[in-house]
Enzyme design. Structure first.
Site, PDB file in Angstrom:
ATOM      1  N   CYS A   1      25.571  78.272  91.129  1.00  0.00           N
ATOM      2  CA  CYS A   1      26.862  77.580  90.985  1.00  0.00           C
ATOM      3  C   CYS A   1      27.041  76.934  89.612  1.00  0.00           C
ATOM      4  CB  CYS A   1      27.061  76.564  92.099  1.00  0.00           C
ATOM      5  SG  CYS A   1      25.897  75.198  92.066  1.00  0.00           S
TER       6      CYS A   1
ATOM      7  N   HIS B   1      34.239  61.688  81.534  1.00  0.00           N
ATOM      8  CA  HIS B   1      34.904  61.908  82.827  1.00  0.00           C
ATOM      9  C   HIS B   1      36.267  62.551  82.639  1.00  0.00           C
ATOM     10  CE1 HIS B   1      32.652  57.986  83.848  1.00  0.00           C
ATOM     11  NE2 HIS B   1      31.846  59.008  83.711  1.00  0.00           N
TER      12      HIS B   1
HETATM   13  C1  PEP Z   1      24.774  72.366  87.596  1.00  0.00           C
HETATM   14  O1  PEP Z   1      24.071  71.458  87.158  1.00  0.00           O
HETATM   15  O2  PEP Z   1      24.610  73.557  87.287  1.00  0.00           O
HETATM   16  C2  PEP Z   1      25.893  72.082  88.515  1.00  0.00           C
HETATM   17  C3  PEP Z   1      26.558  73.045  89.083  1.00  0.00           C
HETATM   18  O3  PEP Z   1      26.218  70.792  88.721  1.00  0.00           O
HETATM   19  P1  PEP Z   1      26.999  69.880  87.651  1.00  0.00           P
HETATM   20  O4  PEP Z   1      27.510  70.765  86.559  1.00  0.00           O
HETATM   21  O5  PEP Z   1      28.079  69.202  88.397  1.00  0.00           O
HETATM   22  O6  PEP Z   1      25.928  68.944  87.194  1.00  0.00           O
END
Ligand code: PEP
Ligand code: MG
Length: 755
Positions: free
Chosen positions: A681, A367
């Site tokens: 993303c 974290h």
């Molecule tokens: C992903 O898994 O690509 C994402 C954007 O979410 P996180 O990195 O927060 O798991």
């Protein structure tokens, strides 16, 4: 010689104390000290060497020729004395001259003496000198004699430092090791930083080393032990569930040491020798450290570290110096050194002064790393020996991009570091000019470049980078940095302030992705998971814990009153999960509407595609969806069955592999057919070459880390979107053996700016 180490040491300590208290000059004091030790130990020779300008200089002697004082000098590692200082080890020899490291110094007249015992004078884990005794007849020294010498050396170290024994100018220059050091570690948060070393748990300053009332000191240690044990018992109880893994192991070891009779007995013996409680703990700790240096077994060394940690804790309790460096405040630009940190602990530091973090432990998904990344603080992890190589206040240069930490760097290293940073600044300045330029391809396609965020302050990135909005707001960050479940009101406050700060720009809130690698003790503590990334996390957890999700839904809906609310759900694996989550939001919406609360103008619902299975049911899902966002971080780990946090797998599979690109192409085609906007993303979208390939697949919205916005805009503004689409179509049908190389040369041939 007296019969026990304790009586021998006590006799010397009492004498030492009164010598040090006298108002005589430094040299006179040292001369008295060597006489005192020599007499008590009935040794013909007693000498003190102190480190000055990188050399060990004979500062005082009884028994060697006085002409040698301030004349005899040995380099670190030279002769017996230099070896003791360099290795911070003890030498006990019946015949000194036959030792391979022996270096004959004729001016001392030491050829008359055969036996030799020497111990380092250590302060703050650095040798600042050497104390030794010699006898004419060849004899080995008993353990208790060595013990006594070590105790005396320890007190001497504190007294030397405290009484500024060495005359000004001639300085005890080498309280600190002037040698530069270079430590390496794992790149956790990229970046470069300069600052002085600040230990998260500062070293306790020992004010008094020699006890006035031994029994009172004993009572202080007993009570500190009691408090320490209580503290550990509470920690163990609090963490009773889910204590598998590193934390569980550390707690178990702490407990074992805290109740270890041997350890408390050794501290007691040190008190018997006349030390104060603090000095006794330090004395035993020095012994542990000496053993630590000799141990080759990494597992045992790790346990010794735990004991060292615990001794620091005991020391803090006994001395009442319990705060962390955050409480004291950072005075200068600083690089924080810690074994490990919690996210909340990191957030306590003044962000203007905190330039970097160095951890002895740490891992990519911890974290604290997610928070540090959000704070823009570079972090180097898994750095060994920080407590040996670094002292508080040491100048440090941190270059996480190269995975190195320079300690007390040489001028040449500083120059190179500055030059590299300067280059970075220049590049950043050039890229800053990109801020107001729209990301439009050479053939006129407008790509939406948005940022990923998670903390309120991240929103500033919108202004700095000129991004189009926040494409992923990781709402779980607020939960991660909080010791308890954030209340609905405080969630709402955060969401509203993010929307206010974003102004006209869109924000896509993702509901909490808690669980798995982002475990929260107050939520997920009761279960242990073998495969947390594939476990009870994200939407799965939210749908089971409906109270949690309802609170978040209400907080989001109320925060977005009068505006557009965009919300998406993480780790949707089957369409019904999306439907259920959406229904839960709608129910909250209706509940608020019925009570006359102001509502968002519109709510747009999206899903994250991170679980490959979802791609097989897009025909069912898409008609109900306002938008889709592909989370390539999780998607790739599941597609390749390769843990995204596993260092050995980090480089193994390429985002530009046909498997991923073909998979993504199918998703884009399905979305286009259903007229549902789709974006990416994950971290993949933040890399220019990968982003180019994504645009080639028809992706027109990318949400990335703020640092990537400018390089991405530069890439987009030099790219012909239709040309890369054609190229990708061909490549997907007939992939090359090295897609990365193929795309790289394609881009170079067309002068696409890849940074
Ligand atoms: C992903 O898994 O690509 C994402 C954007 O979410 P996180 O990195 O927060 O798991
Ligand atoms: Mg994810």
């Amino acid at each position: 010689m007296p019969s026990t180490a304790a009586t021998s040491a006590r006799e010397i300590l009492t004498g030492l104390h009164s010598v040090m208290a006298k108002r005589t000059n430094a040299q006179a004091k040292l001369d008295k000290v060597v006489n005192l030790i020599g007499e008590s130990m009935e040794s013909e020779v007693c000498s003190i060497y102190l480190l000055r300008e990188g050399c060990l200089e004979l500062f005082a002697t009884r028994g060697l020729k006085q002409e040698a004082v301030h004349v005899t000098r040995l380099a670190l590692g030279e002769g017996l004395v230099g070896t003791i200082a360099k290795k911070i080890g003890v030498l006990n020899l019946a015949e000194a001259a036959s030792h391979p490291d022996f270096a004959y110094k004729p001016e001392t007249g030491e050829e008359l003496f055969h036996s030799f015992a020497g111990v380092p004078i250590v302060r703050r884990e650095r040798a600042i000198g050497v104390l030794c005794v010699q006898h004419a007849d060849p004899r080995g020294y008993a353990d208790i004699e060595i013990e006594a010498l070590q105790t005396v050396a320890m007190v001497l170290a504190e007294l030397l430092a405290g009484a500024k024994l060495v005359d000004a100018g001639k300085g005890l220059a080498a309280q600190r090791d002037p040698m530069p050091a270079r430590l390496t570690g794992q790149k956790l948060v990229a970046g470069m930083a300069r600052g002085v070393a600040v230990f998260h748990q500062p070293r306790v300053t020992i004010e008094h080393t020699v006890a006035e009332d031994t029994e009172a000191e004993r009572a202080r240690v007993y009570s500190a032990f009691r408090r320490m044990r209580e503290g550990i018992d509470t920690m163990t109880r609090d963490a009773e569930f889910g204590t598998a893994g590193e934390l569980g192991e550390v707690l178990a070891t702490y407990k074992m040491f805290a109740y270890d009779e041997g350890w408390s007995r050794r501290i007691n013996e040190a008190i018997d020798s006349g030390l104060t409680a603090e000095a006794a703990i330090e004395r035993v700790q020095q012994r542990t450290r000496m053993r630590m240096r000799e141990i080759d077994d990494p597992l045992l060394a790790e346990r010794m570290h735990d004991l060292d940690d615990l001794a620091n804790r005991l020391q803090r309790i006994v001395s009442g110096q319990v705060g962390t460096a955050a409480q004291g405040g950072l005075k200068r630009d600083s690089i924080l050194i810690a074994r490990n940190l919690g996210p909340a602990e990191l957030l306590e530091y003044d962000r203007r002064r905190l330039k970097g973090v160095v951890l002895e432990e740490g891992s990519l998904t911890a974290h604290v790393i997610i928070v540090a990344r959000a704070m823009g603080v570079p972090v180097l992890g898994r750095v060994k020996d920080v407590r040996v190589a670094i002292v508080e206040g040491d100048p440090l240069l941190l270059d996480v991009d190269e995975g190195v930490l320079f300690v007390r760097p040489a001028a040449s290293v500083e120059t190179a570091f500055d030059a590299k940073r300067q280059l970075g600044h220049k590049r950043r300045a050039a890229l800053a000019r990109m801020r107001d330029l729209p990301p439009v391809t050479t053939d006129g396609k407008r790509i939406a470049v948005m940022v990923n965020a998670g903390l309120r302050d991240d929103v500033e990135a919108l202004n700095v980078t000129g991004a189009d909005g926040i494409g992923l707001f990781r709402t779980e960050f607020q939960f991660l940095v909080s010791a308890t479940l954030p209340r609905r009101e405080s969630q709402q406050r955060l969401y509203k302030s993010v929307l206010d700060a974003a102004g006209d720009k869109p924000v896509i809130f993702r509901t909490v992705d808690i669980g798995g690698d982002k475990a929260l003790p107050y939520l997920t503590g009761e279960i242990e998971e073998e495969n947390p990334a594939m476990g009870w996390r994200a939407l799965r957890l939210s749908l089971d814990r409906t109270a949690l999700m309802k609170a978040q839904a209400r907080a989001l809906i109320e925060a977005a009153a009068g505006r557009t609310l965009q919300v998406m759900f993480p780790m949707v694996s089957e369409p019904w999960e999306f439907d259920e989550a959406k229904a839960l939001f709608e129910a909250q919406h209706d509940w608020l509407r019925d009570r006359g609360h102001p509502l968002p103008k519109i709510i747009r619902y999206g899903a994250m595609l991170e679980v490959p299975a979802l791609a097989e049911t897009l025909d069912i899902l898409l008609p109900n969806l306002d938008f889709l966002s592909i989370g390539t971080n999780d998607l790739t780990q599941f597609l390749f069955a390769a843990d995204r946090a596993h260092p050995r797998l980090a480089e193994r599979y390429d985002w530009l592999s046909p498997a991923i690109l073909r998979f993504l192409a199918r998703v884009v085609i399905a979305c286009d057919a259903a007229n549902v906007p789709v974006g990416v993303c994950g971290e993949m979208g933040g890399r220019p070459l990968e982003a180019m390939a994504l645009i080639g697949l028809g992706i027109e919205r990318l949400s990335i880390t703020p640092a990537s916005v400018a390089p991405l805009k530069a890439m987009i503004r030099s790219l012909d979107a239709s040309a890369i689409r054609t190229e990708m179509t061909t490549l997907l049908v007939r992939p090359s053996s090295d897609m990365r190389a193929t795309l790289q040369s394609w881009a170079e041939a067309r002068h696409v700016a890849l940074g």
